[in-house]
Design a protein around this motif. Structure first.
Motif, PDB file in Angstrom:
ATOM      1  N   LYS A 120      -2.199 -13.683   3.525  1.00  0.00           N
ATOM      2  CA  LYS A 120      -2.465 -12.362   2.828  1.00  0.00           C
ATOM      3  C   LYS A 120      -3.906 -11.711   2.892  1.00  0.00           C
ATOM      4  CE  LYS A 120      -2.246 -10.804  -2.155  1.00  0.00           C
ATOM      5  NZ  LYS A 120      -1.236  -9.864  -2.025  1.00  0.00           N
ATOM      6  N   LEU A 121      -4.742 -12.287   3.394  1.00  0.00           N
ATOM      7  CA  LEU A 121      -6.037 -11.702   3.697  1.00  0.00           C
ATOM      8  C   LEU A 121      -5.931 -11.108   4.695  1.00  0.00           C
ATOM      9  CD1 LEU A 121      -8.803 -11.465   2.236  1.00  0.00           C
ATOM     10  CD2 LEU A 121      -9.636 -13.481   3.437  1.00  0.00           C
ATOM     11  N   ASN A 122      -5.148 -11.392   5.648  1.00  0.00           N
ATOM     12  CA  ASN A 122      -5.266 -10.833   6.824  1.00  0.00           C
ATOM     13  C   ASN A 122      -5.170  -9.276   7.207  1.00  0.00           C
ATOM     14  OD1 ASN A 122      -5.795 -11.614   9.563  1.00  0.00           O
ATOM     15  ND2 ASN A 122      -3.770 -11.559  10.152  1.00  0.00           N
ATOM     16  N   THR A 123      -4.622  -8.515   5.882  1.00  0.00           N
ATOM     17  CA  THR A 123      -4.702  -7.305   6.158  1.00  0.00           C
ATOM     18  C   THR A 123      -6.024  -6.409   5.958  1.00  0.00           C
ATOM     19  OG1 THR A 123      -3.666  -6.894   3.895  1.00  0.00           O
ATOM     20  CG2 THR A 123      -2.200  -7.098   5.679  1.00  0.00           C
ATOM     21  N   LEU A 124      -7.232  -7.044   5.347  1.00  0.00           N
ATOM     22  CA  LEU A 124      -8.279  -6.511   4.969  1.00  0.00           C
ATOM     23  C   LEU A 124      -9.179  -6.245   5.938  1.00  0.00           C
ATOM     24  CD1 LEU A 124      -9.989  -5.690   2.272  1.00  0.00           C
ATOM     25  CD2 LEU A 124     -11.036  -7.946   2.597  1.00  0.00           C
ATOM     26  N   ILE A 125      -9.664  -5.007   6.266  1.00  0.00           N
ATOM     27  CA  ILE A 125     -10.747  -4.956   7.018  1.00  0.00           C
ATOM     28  C   ILE A 125     -12.101  -4.884   6.439  1.00  0.00           C
ATOM     29  CG2 ILE A 125     -11.653  -3.609   8.924  1.00  0.00           C
ATOM     30  CD1 ILE A 125      -9.086  -5.134  10.104  1.00  0.00           C
ATOM     31  N   ASP A 126     -13.172  -5.568   6.647  1.00  0.00           N
ATOM     32  CA  ASP A 126     -14.192  -5.580   5.717  1.00  0.00           C
ATOM     33  C   ASP A 126     -15.176  -4.347   6.124  1.00  0.00           C
ATOM     34  OD1 ASP A 126     -16.904  -6.240   4.632  1.00  0.00           O
ATOM     35  OD2 ASP A 126     -16.555  -8.289   5.139  1.00  0.00           O
ATOM     36  N   GLU A 127     -15.420  -3.408   5.093  1.00  0.00           N
ATOM     37  CA  GLU A 127     -16.224  -2.109   5.244  1.00  0.00           C
ATOM     38  C   GLU A 127     -17.603  -2.583   5.514  1.00  0.00           C
ATOM     39  OE1 GLU A 127     -15.319   0.278   2.055  1.00  0.00           O
ATOM     40  OE2 GLU A 127     -13.365   0.920   2.627  1.00  0.00           O
ATOM     41  N   SER A 128     -18.173  -3.622   4.953  1.00  0.00           N
ATOM     42  CA  SER A 128     -19.296  -3.931   4.982  1.00  0.00           C
ATOM     43  C   SER A 128     -19.976  -4.481   6.361  1.00  0.00           C
ATOM     44  CB  SER A 128     -19.895  -4.752   3.893  1.00  0.00           C
ATOM     45  OG  SER A 128     -19.411  -5.952   4.263  1.00  0.00           O
ATOM     46  N   ASP A 129     -19.077  -4.825   7.206  1.00  0.00           N
ATOM     47  CA  ASP A 129     -19.640  -5.612   8.426  1.00  0.00           C
ATOM     48  C   ASP A 129     -19.824  -4.677   9.517  1.00  0.00           C
ATOM     49  OD1 ASP A 129     -19.905  -7.580  10.312  1.00  0.00           O
ATOM     50  OD2 ASP A 129     -18.397  -9.028   9.548  1.00  0.00           O
ATOM     51  N   PRO A 130     -20.822  -4.756  10.154  1.00  0.00           N
ATOM     52  CA  PRO A 130     -21.150  -4.005  11.325  1.00  0.00           C
ATOM     53  C   PRO A 130     -20.838  -4.733  12.680  1.00  0.00           C
ATOM     54  CG  PRO A 130     -23.112  -4.983  10.592  1.00  0.00           C
ATOM     55  CD  PRO A 130     -22.287  -5.424   9.534  1.00  0.00           C
ATOM     56  N   ASP A 131     -20.416  -5.962  12.479  1.00  0.00           N
ATOM     57  CA  ASP A 131     -20.102  -6.814  13.566  1.00  0.00           C
ATOM     58  C   ASP A 131     -18.830  -7.233  13.993  1.00  0.00           C
ATOM     59  OD1 ASP A 131     -22.896  -7.085  14.200  1.00  0.00           O
ATOM     60  OD2 ASP A 131     -23.068  -8.369  12.583  1.00  0.00           O
ATOM     61  N   THR A 132     -17.976  -6.993  13.103  1.00  0.00           N
ATOM     62  CA  THR A 132     -16.397  -7.210  13.745  1.00  0.00           C
ATOM     63  C   THR A 132     -15.316  -6.267  12.995  1.00  0.00           C
ATOM     64  OG1 THR A 132     -14.880  -8.964  13.824  1.00  0.00           O
ATOM     65  CG2 THR A 132     -15.929  -8.917  11.938  1.00  0.00           C
ATOM     66  N   SER A 133     -14.585  -5.851  13.634  1.00  0.00           N
ATOM     67  CA  SER A 133     -13.114  -5.097  12.760  1.00  0.00           C
ATOM     68  C   SER A 133     -11.944  -5.928  13.022  1.00  0.00           C
ATOM     69  CB  SER A 133     -13.377  -3.592  13.494  1.00  0.00           C
ATOM     70  OG  SER A 133     -13.331  -3.833  14.961  1.00  0.00           O
ATOM     71  N   LEU A 134     -12.299  -7.326  13.209  1.00  0.00           N
ATOM     72  CA  LEU A 134     -11.255  -8.124  13.515  1.00  0.00           C
ATOM     73  C   LEU A 134     -10.427  -8.392  12.140  1.00  0.00           C
ATOM     74  CD1 LEU A 134     -12.352 -10.867  16.176  1.00  0.00           C
ATOM     75  CD2 LEU A 134     -10.724  -8.894  16.476  1.00  0.00           C
ATOM     76  N   SER A 135      -9.251  -8.844  12.233  1.00  0.00           N
ATOM     77  CA  SER A 135      -8.782  -9.406  10.864  1.00  0.00           C
ATOM     78  C   SER A 135      -9.342 -10.534  10.347  1.00  0.00           C
ATOM     79  CB  SER A 135      -7.275  -9.594  11.139  1.00  0.00           C
ATOM     80  OG  SER A 135      -7.035 -10.550  11.709  1.00  0.00           O
ATOM     81  N   GLN A 136      -9.475 -10.894   8.921  1.00  0.00           N
ATOM     82  CA  GLN A 136     -10.089 -11.976   8.543  1.00  0.00           C
ATOM     83  C   GLN A 136      -9.758 -13.295   8.956  1.00  0.00           C
ATOM     84  OE1 GLN A 136     -12.479 -11.828   6.300  1.00  0.00           O
ATOM     85  NE2 GLN A 136     -12.714  -9.588   6.870  1.00  0.00           N
ATOM     86  N   ILE A 137      -8.210 -13.474   9.192  1.00  0.00           N
ATOM     87  CA  ILE A 137      -7.695 -14.764   9.751  1.00  0.00           C
ATOM     88  C   ILE A 137      -8.262 -15.256  11.168  1.00  0.00           C
ATOM     89  CG2 ILE A 137      -5.547 -13.936  11.216  1.00  0.00           C
ATOM     90  CD1 ILE A 137      -4.053 -16.182   9.613  1.00  0.00           C
ATOM     91  N   ASP A 138      -8.565 -14.147  12.125  1.00  0.00           N
ATOM     92  CA  ASP A 138      -9.173 -14.174  13.431  1.00  0.00           C
ATOM     93  C   ASP A 138     -10.933 -14.625  12.997  1.00  0.00           C
ATOM     94  OD1 ASP A 138      -6.947 -13.657  14.777  1.00  0.00           O
ATOM     95  OD2 ASP A 138      -7.608 -11.470  14.515  1.00  0.00           O
ATOM     96  N   HIS A 139     -11.373 -13.942  12.108  1.00  0.00           N
ATOM     97  CA  HIS A 139     -12.808 -14.245  11.784  1.00  0.00           C
ATOM     98  C   HIS A 139     -13.070 -15.846  11.338  1.00  0.00           C
ATOM     99  CE1 HIS A 139     -17.011 -14.570  10.199  1.00  0.00           C
ATOM    100  NE2 HIS A 139     -16.414 -14.775   9.051  1.00  0.00           N
TER     101      HIS A 139
END
Ligand SMILES: O[C@H]1[C@H](O)[C@@H](O)[C@H](O)[C@@H](O)[C@H]1O
Ligand SMILES: [Fe+2]
Ligand SMILES: [Fe+2]
Length: 326
Positions: A120-139
């Motif tokens: 479910k979380l996978n669709t969120l891209i974290d706006e605060s993170d300068p180091d990744t624009s990957l999906s959360q499951i990847d992180h």
């Protein structure tokens, strides 16, 4: 769970006690021999525990591998990140934090297994993170895989896998991303200069509050981080859920709860708040940090190849089919 309980071996201890009781009744030389064997076993197990402790705190492979100056470069970050923190620093107040906690304890938002939550979380891209624009499951998988490669204990790998699942909040009670992601800091006392973009607190209503603007604010030195209100977001939310619904040891729970508290674990701010337990937990949080941060530039893991392995670990400490109350 009591601190250090992860290192205990309950089965061995129980067997030992059974034998000791038997010994009191019979006191045969066989029994004495058996007890000695068991005592030796307990020692070996304790030896293993010490090894586990070493494994947790030993350096990570990243310590020599990565150019760390590539990460967390906030001055050069894009506007998305800067705007995110301006909003967060203006809106995280004591009043908001009290309300958010009340809300949280007042209801269950959803019932899902850990794996369902990751998807479910996978669709969120974290706006605060300068180091990744990957999906959360990847992180999450990158963090867990790095911990696994370094041979850390299985509960530590699990913490890597789930540490950001609290970002699920975004789909439920959140007012935006500002009360879900980003670094955390205490509210109720002065905002430390070592928080990133420290000048963006000026428009926070607490900034000029008579009490909240003093160094210690509503706290007393040595009160312990468990008694401090850290800005509400994914760390605090997931910590409460895992504390009640998993058997993750204290060190792992601290990794979850404080992993975004960079002003503390990286910049050494707010040390006056700490109690004895926090000193131990700080080591654990610092041991976790490289896996969270520096794995962001690793190869993207193949979810389907890893699923079985991680379901096994989830099962040990949480239950792979257990519907967590989120
Ligand atoms: O941008 C990141 C991200 O939101 C992480 O999940 C959080 O733990 C970090 O502290 C933050 O800097
Ligand atoms: Fe996080
Ligand atoms: Fe993370």
């Amino acid at each position: 769970m009591a601190p250090g309980a992860i290192f205990e071996e309950p089965n061995v201890a129980e067997n030992f006690n059974d034998h000791r009781d038997g010994l009191a009744l019979e006191a045969t030389s066989d029994a004495i021999d058996n007890v000695n064997v068991l005592k030796a076993a307990v020692k070996v197990k304790q030896g293993t525990a010490t090894q586990e402790e070493k494994d947790i705190y030993a350096q990570s492979a990243f310590d020599s591998e990565k150019d760390k100056t590539q990460f967390r470069q906030y001055e050069e970050a894009c506007d998305r990140v800067k705007n995110f923190y301006r909003e967060q620093h203006e809106k995280q107040t004591v009043a908001y934090n009290l309300r958010a906690r009340n809300h949280f304890h007042g209801k269950t938002r959803a019932e899902m297994t850990i794996w369902e939550a990751m998807e479910k979380l996978n669709t969120l891209i974290d706006e605060s993170d300068p180091d990744t624009s990957l999906s959360q499951i990847d992180h999450l998988l990158q963090s867990a895989e790095a911990i696994r490669r370094d041979g850390k204990p299985r509960w530590f790998q699990l913490v890597g896998l789930i540490h950001d699942l609290g970002k699920l909040l975004f789909f439920y009670d959140a007012q935006g991303q500002w009360d879900v992601v980003g670094d955390t800091f205490p509210v109720g006392c002065a905002f430390d200069k070592r928080i990133i973009y420290p000048d963006t607190f000026k428009n926070n209503p607490d900034y000029n509050d008579e009490i909240y603007s003093t160094e210690h604010g509503i706290y007393v030195p040595g009160c312990g981080l468990d008694n401090v209100m850290l800005s509400w977001g994914h760390d605090e939310y997931l910590y409460h859920i895992m504390k009640d619904q998993s058997t993750i040891p204290d060190e792992g729970l601290a990794m979850i709860r404080y992993h975004s508290f960079y002003p503390w674990h990286k910049e050494n701010a707010y040390r006056w708040m700490m109690n004895e337990k926090d000193h131990k937990m700080l080591d654990a949080v610092r041991a976790f940090n490289p896996y969270d941060l520096y794995s962001k530039s690793d190869d993207i893991p193949k979810v389907e190849d890893l699923k079985e392995y991680y379901l096994g670990i989830i099962d040990e400490y949480i239950g792979k089919d257990k519907k967590i109350k989120w």
